[in-house]
Design a protein around this motif. Structure first.
Motif, PDB file in Angstrom:
ATOM      1  N   PHE A 170       0.819  -1.215   0.000  1.00  0.00           N
ATOM      2  CA  PHE A 170       0.000   0.000   0.000  1.00  0.00           C
ATOM      3  C   PHE A 170       0.854   1.266   0.000  1.00  0.00           C
ATOM      4  N   TYR A 171       2.079   1.155  -0.473  1.00  0.00           N
ATOM      5  CA  TYR A 171       3.020   2.279  -0.481  1.00  0.00           C
ATOM      6  C   TYR A 171       2.476   3.447  -1.311  1.00  0.00           C
ATOM      7  N   SER A 172       2.507   4.622  -0.746  1.00  0.00           N
ATOM      8  CA  SER A 172       2.052   5.864  -1.383  1.00  0.00           C
ATOM      9  C   SER A 172       0.555   5.895  -1.664  1.00  0.00           C
ATOM     10  N   CYS A 173      -0.225   5.225  -0.859  1.00  0.00           N
ATOM     11  CA  CYS A 173      -1.692   5.326  -0.939  1.00  0.00           C
ATOM     12  C   CYS A 173      -2.106   6.462  -0.007  1.00  0.00           C
ATOM     13  N   LEU A 174      -1.891   7.669  -0.464  1.00  0.00           N
ATOM     14  CA  LEU A 174      -2.018   8.841   0.392  1.00  0.00           C
ATOM     15  C   LEU A 174      -3.435   9.176   0.813  1.00  0.00           C
ATOM     16  N   ASP A 175      -4.449   8.798   0.030  1.00  0.00           N
ATOM     17  CA  ASP A 175      -5.835   9.093   0.382  1.00  0.00           C
ATOM     18  C   ASP A 175      -6.574   7.904   0.974  1.00  0.00           C
ATOM     19  N   LEU A 176      -5.861   6.841   1.252  1.00  0.00           N
ATOM     20  CA  LEU A 176      -6.494   5.632   1.784  1.00  0.00           C
ATOM     21  C   LEU A 176      -7.100   5.912   3.158  1.00  0.00           C
ATOM     22  N   ALA A 177      -8.409   5.700   3.281  1.00  0.00           N
ATOM     23  CA  ALA A 177      -9.121   5.968   4.529  1.00  0.00           C
ATOM     24  C   ALA A 177      -9.504   4.700   5.283  1.00  0.00           C
ATOM     25  N   SER A 178      -9.626   3.571   4.572  1.00  0.00           N
ATOM     26  CA  SER A 178      -9.983   2.329   5.263  1.00  0.00           C
ATOM     27  C   SER A 178      -9.650   1.107   4.417  1.00  0.00           C
ATOM     28  N   ILE A 179      -9.410   0.029   5.125  1.00  0.00           N
ATOM     29  CA  ILE A 179      -9.204  -1.281   4.508  1.00  0.00           C
ATOM     30  C   ILE A 179     -10.207  -2.213   5.172  1.00  0.00           C
ATOM     31  N   THR A 180     -10.953  -2.936   4.355  1.00  0.00           N
ATOM     32  CA  THR A 180     -11.948  -3.872   4.858  1.00  0.00           C
ATOM     33  C   THR A 180     -11.534  -5.280   4.457  1.00  0.00           C
ATOM     34  N   VAL A 181     -11.636  -6.209   5.390  1.00  0.00           N
ATOM     35  CA  VAL A 181     -11.280  -7.603   5.128  1.00  0.00           C
ATOM     36  C   VAL A 181     -12.496  -8.477   5.417  1.00  0.00           C
ATOM     37  N   ASP A 182     -12.763  -9.409   4.510  1.00  0.00           N
ATOM     38  CA  ASP A 182     -13.841 -10.374   4.729  1.00  0.00           C
ATOM     39  C   ASP A 182     -13.594 -11.074   6.070  1.00  0.00           C
ATOM     40  N   PRO A 183     -14.592 -11.162   6.933  1.00  0.00           N
ATOM     41  CA  PRO A 183     -14.408 -11.788   8.250  1.00  0.00           C
ATOM     42  C   PRO A 183     -13.970 -13.253   8.194  1.00  0.00           C
ATOM     43  N   ASP A 184     -14.196 -13.922   7.063  1.00  0.00           N
ATOM     44  CA  ASP A 184     -13.792 -15.319   6.920  1.00  0.00           C
ATOM     45  C   ASP A 184     -12.366 -15.488   6.400  1.00  0.00           C
ATOM     46  N   ASN A 185     -11.646 -14.368   6.218  1.00  0.00           N
ATOM     47  CA  ASN A 185     -10.267 -14.459   5.741  1.00  0.00           C
ATOM     48  C   ASN A 185      -9.415 -15.137   6.815  1.00  0.00           C
ATOM     49  N   PRO A 186      -8.631 -16.174   6.448  1.00  0.00           N
ATOM     50  CA  PRO A 186      -7.860 -16.908   7.447  1.00  0.00           C
ATOM     51  C   PRO A 186      -6.555 -16.237   7.880  1.00  0.00           C
ATOM     52  N   ALA A 187      -6.098 -15.223   7.150  1.00  0.00           N
ATOM     53  CA  ALA A 187      -4.795 -14.629   7.441  1.00  0.00           C
ATOM     54  C   ALA A 187      -4.843 -13.188   7.931  1.00  0.00           C
ATOM     55  N   TYR A 188      -5.910 -12.441   7.583  1.00  0.00           N
ATOM     56  CA  TYR A 188      -5.975 -11.016   7.896  1.00  0.00           C
ATOM     57  C   TYR A 188      -7.334 -10.627   8.458  1.00  0.00           C
ATOM     58  N   CYS A 189      -7.358  -9.487   9.144  1.00  0.00           N
ATOM     59  CA  CYS A 189      -8.606  -8.912   9.615  1.00  0.00           C
ATOM     60  C   CYS A 189      -8.462  -7.396   9.605  1.00  0.00           C
ATOM     61  N   SER A 190      -9.585  -6.728   9.727  1.00  0.00           N
ATOM     62  CA  SER A 190      -9.539  -5.271   9.851  1.00  0.00           C
ATOM     63  C   SER A 190     -10.465  -4.867  10.984  1.00  0.00           C
ATOM     64  N   GLU A 191     -10.077  -3.790  11.609  1.00  0.00           N
ATOM     65  CA  GLU A 191     -10.907  -3.217  12.662  1.00  0.00           C
ATOM     66  C   GLU A 191     -10.844  -1.713  12.512  1.00  0.00           C
ATOM     67  N   SER A 192     -11.993  -1.102  12.360  1.00  0.00           N
ATOM     68  CA  SER A 192     -12.086   0.350  12.165  1.00  0.00           C
ATOM     69  C   SER A 192     -11.201   0.818  11.014  1.00  0.00           C
ATOM     70  N   GLY A 193     -11.100  -0.007   9.972  1.00  0.00           N
ATOM     71  CA  GLY A 193     -10.350   0.364   8.782  1.00  0.00           C
ATOM     72  C   GLY A 193      -8.868   0.072   8.808  1.00  0.00           C
ATOM     73  N   VAL A 194      -8.346  -0.438   9.922  1.00  0.00           N
ATOM     74  CA  VAL A 194      -6.920  -0.759  10.062  1.00  0.00           C
ATOM     75  C   VAL A 194      -6.719  -2.236   9.730  1.00  0.00           C
ATOM     76  N   LEU A 195      -5.659  -2.542   8.971  1.00  0.00           N
ATOM     77  CA  LEU A 195      -5.355  -3.913   8.558  1.00  0.00           C
ATOM     78  C   LEU A 195      -4.396  -4.571   9.547  1.00  0.00           C
ATOM     79  N   TYR A 196      -4.813  -5.751  10.043  1.00  0.00           N
ATOM     80  CA  TYR A 196      -4.028  -6.527  10.998  1.00  0.00           C
ATOM     81  C   TYR A 196      -3.835  -7.958  10.497  1.00  0.00           C
TER      82      TYR A 196
END
Length: 118
Positions: free
Chosen positions: A56-82
């Protein structure tokens, strides 16, 4: 957007509309969203199991990232990727609303560039 098979390689550098990565995508390449400065948000499907360095390098206007809740490797909370276990912050969107952010208990790693330009 450029895909090779089930691998997301790159988005058009001037992309300024929300990005929904297609279902069935397994990986997001290193620097896949490089210089997508006007990209407002990204949705990651449950099928993505690997996100490359500085995707996501140089995504200057990025306000949120959403992850499908069934994703086995990643999640998001309040738009933050974990990571799924929320032990690593992968990306904090630069344009996320709010004046402060408290790193959640349990986070033991912050990815390179996670807070770029914040």
């Amino acid at each position: 957007m450029l895909y090779i098979g089930n691998h997301f390689i790159s988005a058009y550098q001037g992309k300024s509309t929300p990005c929904n990565i297609k279902s069935g995508t397994k990986t997001i390449a290193d620097s896949a969203f490089f210089a997508c400065g006007d990209l407002p948000n990204i949705t990651i499907p449950k099928s993505v199991t690997s996100i490359g360095d500085e995707a996501f390098y140089s995504c200057l206007d990025l306000a949120s990232i959403t992850v499908d809740p069934d994703n086995p490797a990643y999640c998001s909370e309040s738009g933050v990727l974990y990571s799924k276990e929320k032990t690593e912050i992968i990306r904090f969107p630069k344009e996320k609303a709010g004046d402060s952010f408290a790193i959640p208990t349990g986070v033991i790693k912050i990815a390179d560039g996670a807070f770029e330009d914040c």
